[in-house]
Design a protein around this motif. Structure first.
Motif, short mmCIF file in Angstrom:
data_model
loop_
_atom_site.label_atom_id
_atom_site.label_comp_id
_atom_site.label_asym_id
_atom_site.label_seq_id
_atom_site.Cartn_x
_atom_site.Cartn_y
_atom_site.Cartn_z
N THR A 243 0.82 -1.22 0.00
CA THR A 243 0.00 0.00 0.00
C THR A 243 0.85 1.26 0.00
O THR A 243 0.32 2.36 0.06
CB THR A 243 -0.92 0.03 1.24
OG1 THR A 243 -0.12 0.13 2.43
CG2 THR A 243 -1.76 -1.23 1.32
N GLU B 78 -6.76 0.46 1.47
CA GLU B 78 -7.72 -0.36 2.22
C GLU B 78 -8.30 -1.45 1.34
O GLU B 78 -8.50 -2.58 1.79
CB GLU B 78 -8.83 0.54 2.77
CG GLU B 78 -8.36 1.44 3.91
CD GLU B 78 -9.45 2.39 4.39
OE1 GLU B 78 -10.52 2.45 3.72
OE2 GLU B 78 -9.24 3.08 5.41
N MET C 161 -5.61 -4.19 1.00
CA MET C 161 -5.49 -5.00 2.21
C MET C 161 -6.71 -5.91 2.39
O MET C 161 -6.58 -7.06 2.81
CB MET C 161 -5.31 -4.10 3.43
CG MET C 161 -3.95 -3.42 3.51
SD MET C 161 -2.54 -4.57 3.35
CE MET C 161 -2.85 -5.69 4.72
N HIS D 11 -6.60 -10.02 2.68
CA HIS D 11 -7.31 -10.79 3.70
C HIS D 11 -8.21 -11.84 3.07
O HIS D 11 -8.30 -12.98 3.56
CB HIS D 11 -8.12 -9.85 4.59
CG HIS D 11 -7.33 -9.17 5.67
ND1 HIS D 11 -6.98 -9.80 6.85
CD2 HIS D 11 -6.80 -7.92 5.74
CE1 HIS D 11 -6.29 -8.96 7.61
NE2 HIS D 11 -6.16 -7.82 6.95
N VAL E 234 3.24 -9.91 4.58
CA VAL E 234 3.29 -8.50 4.20
C VAL E 234 4.51 -7.86 4.85
O VAL E 234 4.64 -7.88 6.08
CB VAL E 234 2.01 -7.76 4.62
CG1 VAL E 234 2.11 -6.28 4.26
CG2 VAL E 234 0.78 -8.39 3.97
N THR F 151 6.27 -4.48 5.76
CA THR F 151 5.77 -3.12 5.89
C THR F 151 6.47 -2.36 7.01
O THR F 151 7.03 -2.97 7.93
CB THR F 151 4.24 -3.14 6.16
OG1 THR F 151 3.75 -1.80 6.22
CG2 THR F 151 3.92 -3.84 7.48
N ILE G 143 -1.02 -1.28 9.67
CA ILE G 143 -1.24 -2.47 8.85
C ILE G 143 -0.79 -3.72 9.59
O ILE G 143 -1.49 -4.73 9.62
CB ILE G 143 -0.48 -2.33 7.51
CG1 ILE G 143 -1.18 -1.30 6.62
CG2 ILE G 143 -0.38 -3.68 6.79
CD1 ILE G 143 -0.47 -1.03 5.32
N LEU H 102 -3.01 -7.61 11.20
CA LEU H 102 -2.77 -8.98 10.74
C LEU H 102 -2.66 -9.94 11.92
O LEU H 102 -2.30 -9.55 13.04
CB LEU H 102 -1.50 -9.02 9.89
CG LEU H 102 -1.49 -8.09 8.67
CD1 LEU H 102 -0.27 -8.37 7.81
CD2 LEU H 102 -2.77 -8.23 7.85
#
Length: 260
Positions: free
Chosen positions: A199, A208, A211, A215, A226, A228, A233, A237
């Motif tokens: 992102t 969004e 993500m 999911h 991911v 990041t 974010i 998770l």
């Protein structure tokens, strides 16, 4: 635990999954490991130590974040987990194969069969439509051009872009470009999806959507990692692996909490 001894077949051939290598007892009921790092280090000339003795296991079906600030080692982790680089010391196994024992050709076959990549800046080919960009993900899988395009359409529909088949990158929004990149990563049916700052180049609303899509893919059975620097974010998770100065400083999930 025993690494499979048979050589990895070419990418165009089916790759048998190695047998489960979990120890007897309660752990044997856990899903097989997709990635295992044991004492992995990565050093560069000039005394730069990007990874310092990392131990990490990612099991099939997990969704996790590798999170940390710039320079923490998370990008190096992506390279190592994705077999784009090898550790200086230690061992890395992907889908049961010891990465250090494989040739470049075998590593290419391993990536083609087991790993999908999503990068921050999409890496789509200008002038090629969405279907062709996704079909390129099967170039080394021994699939005919017609079949590649058919699978590409299916992958694009899976990321809700079936109305954008004929659009080139210049005709797509940033969020749509990232969804094309995700479709390309998924078209070969990988066991592991590595998303590097997926992102980072998007506005909030597009981020969004991306993500949410990751999911959904995880809920459908894909193992998703991911990478990041975004704590928000990471905290969304199920598992968070936090890096600092080349080391894992915490590894937390709904099932366990390990801090070092």
């Amino acid at each position: 635990m025993t690494t499979p001894k048979s050589p990895l077949p070419p990418a165009s051939s089916p790759v048998p999954r190695p047998p489960s290598r979990e120890a007897p007892g309660p752990a044997a009921s856990r899903p097989p490991a997709v990635v295992e790092l044991r004492g992995a280090t990565k050093s560069y000339p000039g005394g730069v130590h990007a990874l310092r003795g990392v131990d990490l296991t990612v099991h099939e079906g997990e969704m996790l974040a590798v999170v940390g600030p710039s320079g923490s080692g998370k990008s190096t982790m992506l390279q190592i987990m994705g077999t784009l680089d090898k550790p200086t010391t230690g061992t890395v196994e992907v889908a049961g194969y010891d990465v250090g024992a494989l040739s470049d050709a075998q590593l290419s076959a391993l990536r083609a069969r087991h790993i999908g990549f999503v990068f921050q800046h999409f890496h789509l080919a200008a002038g090629r439509d969405a279907v062709d960009n996704v079909a390129d993900g099967l170039l080394y899988a021994g699939v005919s051009p017609r079949e590649r395009r058919a699978r590409a359409r299916e992958a694009l529909a899976r990321v809700r872009l079936d109305h954008r088949y004929s659009h080139t990158p210049s005709e797509l929004s940033g969020g749509e470009k990232q969804r094309v990149a995700i479709a390309r990563a998924l078209v070969g049916g990988p066991r592991l999806l590595l998303a590097d700052e997926p992102t980072g180049a998007l506005d909030t609303a597009s981020g969004e959507i991306v993500m949410e899509l990751l999911h959904e893919l995880h809920a459908a059975g894909t193992t998703v990692c991911v990478i990041t620097h975004d704590n928000e974010i990471a905290d969304s998770l199920p598992r968070r692996v936090r890096f600092r100065d080349g080391e894992i400083v915490s590894d937390t999930s709904s099932e366990r909490a390990v801090s070092r």
